[in-house]
Motif scaffolding. Structure first.
Motif, mmCIF file in Angstrom:
data_model
loop_
_atom_site.group_PDB
_atom_site.id
_atom_site.type_symbol
_atom_site.label_atom_id
_atom_site.label_comp_id
_atom_site.label_asym_id
_atom_site.label_seq_id
_atom_site.Cartn_x
_atom_site.Cartn_y
_atom_site.Cartn_z
ATOM 1 N N UNK A 54 0.808 -1.225 0.000
ATOM 2 C CA UNK A 54 0.000 0.000 0.000
ATOM 3 C C UNK A 54 0.836 1.268 0.000
ATOM 4 N N UNK A 55 0.205 2.362 0.466
ATOM 5 C CA UNK A 55 0.900 3.656 0.473
ATOM 6 C C UNK A 55 1.374 4.024 -0.917
ATOM 7 N N UNK A 63 -4.018 2.059 2.571
ATOM 8 C CA UNK A 63 -3.674 3.306 1.918
ATOM 9 C C UNK A 63 -3.335 3.211 0.437
ATOM 10 N N UNK A 64 -4.321 2.814 -0.340
ATOM 11 C CA UNK A 64 -4.229 3.052 -1.775
ATOM 12 C C UNK A 64 -4.919 4.400 -1.945
ATOM 13 N N UNK A 119 -6.880 5.265 4.681
ATOM 14 C CA UNK A 119 -5.937 5.929 3.790
ATOM 15 C C UNK A 119 -6.504 6.390 2.470
ATOM 16 N N UNK A 120 -7.811 6.673 2.427
ATOM 17 C CA UNK A 120 -8.340 7.332 1.231
ATOM 18 C C UNK A 120 -8.032 8.829 1.349
ATOM 19 N N UNK A 121 -6.759 9.089 1.312
ATOM 20 C CA UNK A 121 -6.293 10.448 1.531
ATOM 21 C C UNK A 121 -6.348 11.230 0.229
ATOM 22 N N UNK A 122 -6.783 12.466 0.335
ATOM 23 C CA UNK A 122 -6.915 13.334 -0.838
ATOM 24 C C UNK A 122 -6.144 14.616 -0.571
ATOM 25 N N UNK A 143 -0.107 10.167 0.892
ATOM 26 C CA UNK A 143 -0.558 8.772 1.028
ATOM 27 C C UNK A 143 -0.625 8.408 2.491
ATOM 28 N N UNK A 144 -1.472 7.428 2.782
ATOM 29 C CA UNK A 144 -1.563 6.959 4.154
ATOM 30 C C UNK A 144 -2.105 8.072 4.998
ATOM 31 N N UNK A 145 -1.356 8.452 5.998
ATOM 32 C CA UNK A 145 -1.836 9.528 6.868
ATOM 33 C C UNK A 145 -1.158 10.831 6.496
ATOM 34 N N UNK A 146 0.153 10.889 6.661
ATOM 35 C CA UNK A 146 0.859 12.156 6.439
ATOM 36 C C UNK A 146 2.063 12.005 5.527
#
Lengths: 781, 259
Positions: A171-172, A283-284, A342-345, A434-437
């Motif tokens: 991931x990530x 986290x993809x 991790x659906x981070x935008x 990606x992921x969190x930060x």
């Protein structure tokens, strides 16, 4: 033609009279979370049929098999199709990675303190009797366990390093969504067919093609499902119209590129879901949605698509990102608590011309969050000197909601950081989260951003005990010794990370995702083989604040004020400040300044050690030829990592938590408010935290009150930008926090309450007044 | 070099003047407002102590202008992005007017915004020293009836008015600040007198500061009784009524310094 298309769809876009987003939200959360073995069973079934074939092909076939056989459904009201499981928010096991951990936790997972899941007895039996026996001895975990060399294992046993992603997908990673949206599924099938015909021996091309073809079929399965559903007598006429359109859209998207915002979101979501089936990874992430979706958005708006429909379908997308949760082991769930899927935008930021890229969709995405307010997607705003004030204000208003969203990333630091690692200017400006930060170059990077945790404070503890009889030591010698110890463990962590890296190459290639990461198709290689353009590995240094505080205390107490011998101090730590050392704990906490109070003498200790660490780590190359990058964030790992460390000279008791965040001061040790914290954090050269950093700040809601509250907060963020701090997220104080502050005042020394011209910290107020403030807080939030 | 007696320096203050500010609290005040939330600053310009958590804690530290500058410059970057700066408060700033003037002059020379928060309770020559270096004056108006003002808080209304008008005639931007203290400043007659006074002088904006209990813990540290310890907070409607009262005279009324 375009006109016809718009007209034919008009009916469908206007037919929903009332938004169903609330119903969709409710549907997701109405049942308890369960473990689903479906993917594991299908994956295993396929694997049994492919014995002897190359691993990458076996995995591709297994993924295709899942896409062809997994049960599918269309949830009530949804306009976008694609769910990982029929039952929402199910935990997925991937025994091909690590079949063992769940055996130890099977009977406790339903009531563990963090992120519990229900596991049915029938499923437990299937797991024990069918899945475990098959995967025992042939999983990725077995490979890793057999390969870790003694030294690296010692670093793990010393509790200095923790290796991640040994039990699930890597991931990530952010796929090149722009590319698939611009080309469509059919293009990739053709391209991979041609490549494969030219190089028939290349297994990567074959494998990727297998999954893209399965993706096309998966779309067609949803078409069938939608048609079926449309026949049901239990649905309204309106829903029938929607379902028929969804069926048509699935057919189109099984080969063609999207023509509208709606279709683009559908293809985006399906791509993400296929990626999930392939690797079951954390986290993809989604990257710069407001950028790559903007052309579709603009086109749809110009074609007259109603705003309400755009909001509804984007809202559906937001809701769906909460449908996927990650099943982690007990230990891992402690470090990554509360489903950071991790659906981070990343919104806004500079474009390739170096200008602000904020557009109408950036605003819409923040605005929509105000009405949805779920943990995912995890929105981030990229800030820079050119950010439009209107967008910055909107960002501040969103933060004021008090949910910690969005978090802020600073282009003025992150872009130079990537440039220093050989990333091109265009690519560096295109970074996303990606992921969190963690930051990455979307669609071009395999960055192993979350490969390992590195516990600075534990290394200090080891060093102190090793030196305990050396009362002849100077402070500089002590620091030199510590740095040498850090160097040793840095080497170990790179070796350990490389083993995990290699394990993913041998056991878990991800050809579908790789085809959507630039240079993999050109190179004919999976990302795990080094096919991507950028190939980093990121190791998080943790415990900086406690380390700096501790060294400062040692420096003053032992070497400058000569209050006690070094050996005595170590005795006190060993006694955990108990017995005759009780007063010493008070003394070191209260009489020595700490990181977070803008005191350069302490801040520079943190700065020097972090710089040393980052540069040392940067000397190593991973097995894909990429650099190791330093990070400074904990997510929630400051609690379990604290459990690994005894008492420390900063007054921290044995096993207490470490400073949160990564760059945040130790809880309760910052006394001078948020500007002083930012000043301290800015002393650490944030450019060096290429992999990511985390800073938590707490604010009283009343400080963000009204338009001038928002303006002052925005000004504060502009100062943050100039201070070149990489990341910050805000915890706007809730009532609960204030209750906690009342119970544990020692942790909240720096919490300022709203006053006009008077020096009042919350902890300085008596209980009655605190109660008042808490009561007032209720209607502020 | 002139030294000032400082009892606190508070960073990240957003309720006391434009932008993000640092407040320097100067010790010493001639008044005896019963609601004072910095009671440790009352009395002469002299260091003192209080008992906090069983330990004696010193109050007030003599600092040079350079020392204070060094402290307030720490947040310079925040002043620059927010048009913020330094506010001198107290106690009563004018008790240490020479020091205040020197400090304000240095701060202003750096292009950083300056403000004072004052009761205006000292002879005119004091405020004349600081006004040339002050961008913003947050001027307390409390009890307007001369007898009550003398009895309750020990101030002479004629002096207050002289100071206020002196400030108005300087280039500084003057904002009257009215603490809303139930029973003391809130009686309608008092509020009317304040309104009449400021409208007569063409004032367009005031700040009202609703009563709070934040200072009450300090009375315990000082082992002093606190007359307002049972005084309830104002209700939101009561604050709104006062706001409406001033706004009816076309005066922009900001509650607690944040619009």
């Amino acid at each position: 033609m375009a006109e016809m298309y718009a007209v034919s769809n008009n009916n469908f876009m206007n037919i929903r009279k009332k938004s169903l987003l609330d119903d969709m939200k409710t549907f997701l959360f109405q049942n308890e979370r369960r473990i689903s073995l479906e993917r594991a069973i299908l994956f295993t079934k396929s694997h049994k049929q492919t014995e002897g074939e190359p691993q990458i092909i076996r995995r591709a076939k297994a993924t295709a098999y899942i896409l062809d056989h997994v049960k599918i459904s269309i949830r009530p009201g949804e306009l976008l199709v694609g769910n990982r499981t029929v039952r929402p928010r199910s935990g997925i096991l991937s025994p091909e990675m690590d079949p063992y951990w769940i055996m130890k936790e099977m009977d406790t997972i339903h009531d563990r303190p963090q992120d519990a899941f229900y596991f049915t007895e029938a499923d437990k039996r299937v797991y024990r009797e069918q899945l475990l026996p098959y995967w025992s001895g042939r999983s990725m975990k077995d490979f890793i366990n057999g390969k870790i060399p003694k030294n690296a294992q010692k670093a793990v046993d010393d509790l200095v390093i923790k290796l991640n992603q040994t039990d699930k997908g890597q991931g990530h990673i952010i796929m090149d969504f722009q590319a698939i949206l611009n080309h469509g599924v059919g293009y990739y099938i053709d391209l991979l067919s041609r490549k494969s015909a030219a190089q028939p021996e290349n297994n990567f091309f074959i494998s990727a093609k297998v999954i893209f073809e399965a993706m096309a079929r998966h779309f067609l399965r949803y078409r069938k499902e939608a048609l079926q559903k449309a026949k049901s007598t239990e649905i309204t006429e309106a829903r029938k119209v929607e379902l028929l359109e969804m069926a048509d859209m699935c057919k189109r998207l099984s080969s063609q590129k999207p023509q509208s915002f709606y279709e683009a979101l559908q293809l985006l979501w399906m791509t993400s879901i296929v990626g999930q089936y392939e690797s079951n990874a954390s986290s993809l992430s989604l990257g710069r949605m407001d950028q790559y979706l903007y052309p579709f958005y603009k086109k749809s708006v110009e074609e007259g698509v109603p705003g309400a429909f755009i909001r509804e379908v984007l809202g559906d997308f937001y809701v769906k990102t909460n449908d996927v949760v990650l099943l982690r082991s007990r230990e891992s769930a402690k470090c990554f608590a509360g489903f950071p899927t991790g659906y981070t935008v990343a919104l806004g930021g500079l474009d390739q011309y170096g200008q602000s890229s904020v557009n109408e969709l950036s605003y819409l995405m923040l605005d929509l969050y105000h009405s949805i307010r779920l943990p995912q997607p995890n929105l981030s705003v990229r800030i820079n000197e050119l950010i439009p004030r209107r967008f910055l204000n909107k960002t501040c208003e969103t933060i004021r909601l008090g949910t910690g969203i969005p978090q802020i990333f600073n282009d003025e630091v992150i872009i130079p950081g990537f440039l220093s690692k050989g990333v091109s200017l265009d690519d560096a400006r295109d970074y996303a989260v990606v992921g969190c930060v963690e930051t990455t170059i979307p669609g071009k990077t395999y960055g192993l951003h979350d490969i390992a945790l590195f516990n600075f404070l534990r290394i200090m503890e080891i060093s102190l005990y090793e030196l305990r009889d050396r009362d002849d030591l100077t402070f500089d010698q002590l620091v030199a010794y510590l740095l040498k110890r850090i160097d040793g463990y840095v080497k170990d962590v790179t070796i350990g990370s490389d083993i995990v890296d290699l394990a993913h190459r041998e056991f878990a290639p991800i050809p579908f995702l790789s085809a959507l990461v630039e240079d993999c198709i050109d190179n004919g290689k999976d990302i795990t083989e080094g096919g991507a353009r950028y190939n980093f590995s990121g190791v998080q240094g943790i415990g900086e604040a406690n380390l700096a505080d501790s060294l400062f205390v040692i420096k003053k107490l032992v070497f400058e004020q000569h209050e006690m011998k070094f050996s005595e101090l170590v005795d006190a730590l060993e006694a955990d400040f108990e017995g005759k050392y009780k007063n010493l704990q008070n003394h070191v906490i209260h009489d020595f300044d700490k990181y977070g109070n803008d005191n350069p003498e302490i801040d520079m200790i943190a700065a020097k050690i972090f710089r040393h660490y980052a540069l040392e780590l940067g000397k190593y190359r991973n097995i894909r030829g990429g650099e190791f990058n330093a990070g400074a964030y904990t997510v929630s790992a400051h609690i379990p990592l604290g459990e690994d460390v005894g008492a420390t000279p900063d007054g921290r008791k044995a096993h207490d938590q470490l400073a949160d965040g990564g760059l945040s001061p130790m809880v309760g040790r910052d006394r001078l408010g948020p500007t002083a914290v930012l000043k301290s954090v800015s002393k650490i050269d944030n450019v060096l935290c290429v992999n990511g950093s985390l800073l938590n700040l707490k604010f009283q809601p009343s400080t963000l009150q009204g338009s001038s509250g928002i303006h002052k907060f925005a000004d504060f963020l502009m100062a943050f930008t100039k201070l070149k701090i990489r990341h910050v997220q805000f915890n706007v104080q809730s009532r609960d926090t204030l209750f906690d502050a009342q119970k544990h005042p020692e942790n909240y020394a720096g919490l300022i309450v709203r006053v006009a011209g008077y020096s009042a910290f919350f902890v300085d107020l008596n209980k009655k007044i605190q109660d008042d403030i808490i009561a007032r807080c209720e209607h502020v939030l | 070099m002139t030294r000032g007696l400082v009892f606190n320096i508070q960073r990240y203050s957003i309720h006391d003047g434009t932008g993000i500010r640092t407040i320097v609290f100067l010790k010493g005040c001639p008044l005896k407002c019963p609601w004072c939330s910095n009671p440790e600053s009352q009395g002469p310009v002299r260091p003192s102590v209080w008992m906090k958590d069983g330990a004696e804690e010193p109050l007030g530290k003599w600092m040079s202008v350079d020392e204070v500058l060094h402290e307030v410059e720490k947040d310079e970057i925040f002043y620059r992005t927010s048009n913020g700066g330094v506010t001198l408060s107290g106690g009563e700033v004018l008790m240490q007017a020479d020091f205040a003037a020197e400090l304000l002059k240095e701060v202003k020379a750096l292009g950083i915004s300056t403000a004072i928060e004052t009761t205006g309770a000292l002879p005119l020559k004091q405020i004349r020293k600081v006004l040339p270096y002050t961008d913003q004056v947050l001027f307390d108006l409390k009890i307007m009836d001369p007898d009550k003002a003398r009895q309750i808080i020990g101030e002479k209304i004629s002096t207050i008015k002289q100071n206020f008008e002196e400030a108005l005639n300087s280039p500084a931007h003057v904002i009257p600040r009215i603490p809303l203290i139930p029973g003391y400043t809130t009686p309608p007659e008092n509020l009317r007198q304040i309104r009449d006074y400021v409208t007569g002088l063409g004032i367009k904006e005031i700040h009202i500061l609703p009563f709070h209990q934040y200072g009450s813990g300090k009375y315990e540290y000082l082992k002093r009784s606190y007359r307002l310890k049972d005084t309830p907070l104002l209700k939101q409607e009561e604050v709104n009524t006062v706001k409406a009262f001033f706004e009816s005279a076309q005066i922009k009324t900001v509650v607690s310094g944040l619009e």
